[in-house]
Design a protein around this motif. Structure first.
Motif, PDB file in Angstrom:
ATOM      1  N   GLU A 108       0.827  -1.209   0.000  1.00  0.00           N
ATOM      2  CA  GLU A 108       0.000   0.000   0.000  1.00  0.00           C
ATOM      3  C   GLU A 108       0.860   1.258   0.000  1.00  0.00           C
ATOM      4  OE1 GLU A 108      -2.786  -0.110   3.234  1.00  0.00           O
ATOM      5  OE2 GLU A 108      -3.884  -1.806   2.384  1.00  0.00           O
ATOM      6  N   GLN A 111       2.492   1.823  -3.425  1.00  0.00           N
ATOM      7  CA  GLN A 111       1.501   2.346  -4.365  1.00  0.00           C
ATOM      8  C   GLN A 111       1.189   3.813  -4.074  1.00  0.00           C
ATOM      9  OE1 GLN A 111       0.349   0.935  -7.201  1.00  0.00           O
ATOM     10  NE2 GLN A 111      -0.411   3.007  -7.501  1.00  0.00           N
ATOM     11  N   ALA A 112       1.052   4.170  -2.819  1.00  0.00           N
ATOM     12  CA  ALA A 112       0.771   5.565  -2.451  1.00  0.00           C
ATOM     13  C   ALA A 112       1.921   6.477  -2.863  1.00  0.00           C
ATOM     14  CB  ALA A 112       0.508   5.672  -0.948  1.00  0.00           C
ATOM     15  N   ARG A 114       4.072   5.940  -5.312  1.00  0.00           N
ATOM     16  CA  ARG A 114       4.022   6.051  -6.779  1.00  0.00           C
ATOM     17  C   ARG A 114       2.912   6.998  -7.221  1.00  0.00           C
ATOM     18  NH1 ARG A 114       5.321   0.190  -6.670  1.00  0.00           N
ATOM     19  NH2 ARG A 114       7.388  -0.007  -7.609  1.00  0.00           N
ATOM     20  N   THR A 115       1.759   6.906  -6.573  1.00  0.00           N
ATOM     21  CA  THR A 115       0.630   7.770  -6.937  1.00  0.00           C
ATOM     22  C   THR A 115       0.944   9.244  -6.701  1.00  0.00           C
ATOM     23  OG1 THR A 115      -0.965   6.019  -6.462  1.00  0.00           O
ATOM     24  CG2 THR A 115      -1.801   8.283  -6.417  1.00  0.00           C
ATOM     25  N   HIS A 116       1.553   9.561  -5.562  1.00  0.00           N
ATOM     26  CA  HIS A 116       1.803  10.961  -5.196  1.00  0.00           C
ATOM     27  C   HIS A 116       3.112  11.533  -5.744  1.00  0.00           C
ATOM     28  CE1 HIS A 116      -1.312   9.983  -2.228  1.00  0.00           C
ATOM     29  NE2 HIS A 116      -1.579  11.271  -2.284  1.00  0.00           N
ATOM     30  N   GLY A 118       5.298   9.628  -8.185  1.00  0.00           N
ATOM     31  CA  GLY A 118       5.782   8.968  -9.393  1.00  0.00           C
ATOM     32  C   GLY A 118       6.717   7.813  -9.086  1.00  0.00           C
ATOM     33  N   ASP A 119       7.094   7.089 -10.128  1.00  0.00           N
ATOM     34  CA  ASP A 119       7.970   5.932  -9.959  1.00  0.00           C
ATOM     35  C   ASP A 119       9.323   6.309  -9.374  1.00  0.00           C
ATOM     36  OD1 ASP A 119       6.156   4.023 -10.793  1.00  0.00           O
ATOM     37  OD2 ASP A 119       6.784   4.130 -12.895  1.00  0.00           O
TER      38      ASP A 119
END
Length: 138
Positions: A108, A111-112, A114-116, A118-119
Motif C-alpha cells: 500500500e 503504491q501511495a 508512486r501515486t503521489h 511517481g515511480d
C-alpha cells in the motif's frame, strides 16, 4: 509476486552496514504484527536508551512505553508506544534501517508513493523513506 507465491506476510527492511550485536526475536515481532492491527511496524533498531538524534544533532523526546507482553505473551522484550508522543527516531513510522512491516502495508505504501510522487519516488532509498514518512504524517 514472489512474496505472495511463497506465502510471505511480512517484510523486514535493513541496510547493508547494519551491525547486529544483540539477539532480536523476529518471531515475536511477527506474532505481534499478526495479533495487533494497530501496531504498524516493529522497529528493531530502537530501544529506550536511544535519546539522541544524530542527523538533527538534538536530544529526542522519548515516549512512554508499555510492554507488548500484555497483548502478545511471546513479545515480552518488545515495547509499545504512541508515535506522536516521541520525536525524530521515535516519530519516524516508515523507516528502512531495521523495521518489520506487514507485506500488504508495504505494498500500500509503495503504491501511495508512486501515486503521489511517481515511480522515481520508490527508486532511491532516501526518497522511498522520506516520501513514506511524509505520507504517514499527513
Amino acid at each position: 509476486s514472489l512474496a505472495h507465491s511463497t506465502g510471505t506476510r511480512f517484510l523486514m527492511f535493513t541496510v547493508d552496514d547494519a551491525l547486529w550485536f544483540s539477539g532480536f526475536d523476529a518471531g515475536a515481532a511477527l506474532q505481534l504484527l499478526s495479533l495487533q492491527a494497530d501496531v504498524y511496524v516493529v522497529h528493531a533498531k530502537l530501544c529506550p536508551r536511544i535519546e539522541y538524534a544524530h542527523p538533527n544533532n538534538k536530544f529526542m523526546r522519548v515516549p512512554r512505553f508499555s510492554s507488548a507482553a500484555a497483548v502478545c505473551a511471546d513479545a515480552k522484550q518488545l515495547l509499545l508506544y504512541e508515535r506522536d508522543q516521541g520525536e525524530y527516531d521515535w516519530n519516524y513510522p516508515w523507516e528502512l534501517s531495521a523495521s518489520i512491516y506487514r507485506l500488504h502495508d508495504v505494498e500500500e505504501m509503495l503504491q501511495a508513493i508512486r501515486t503521489h510522487f511517481g515511480d522515481a519516488g520508490v527508486n532511491h532509498p532516501n526518497h522511498l523513506e522520506g516520501y513514506g514518512v511524509r505520507l504517514l504524517k499527513q
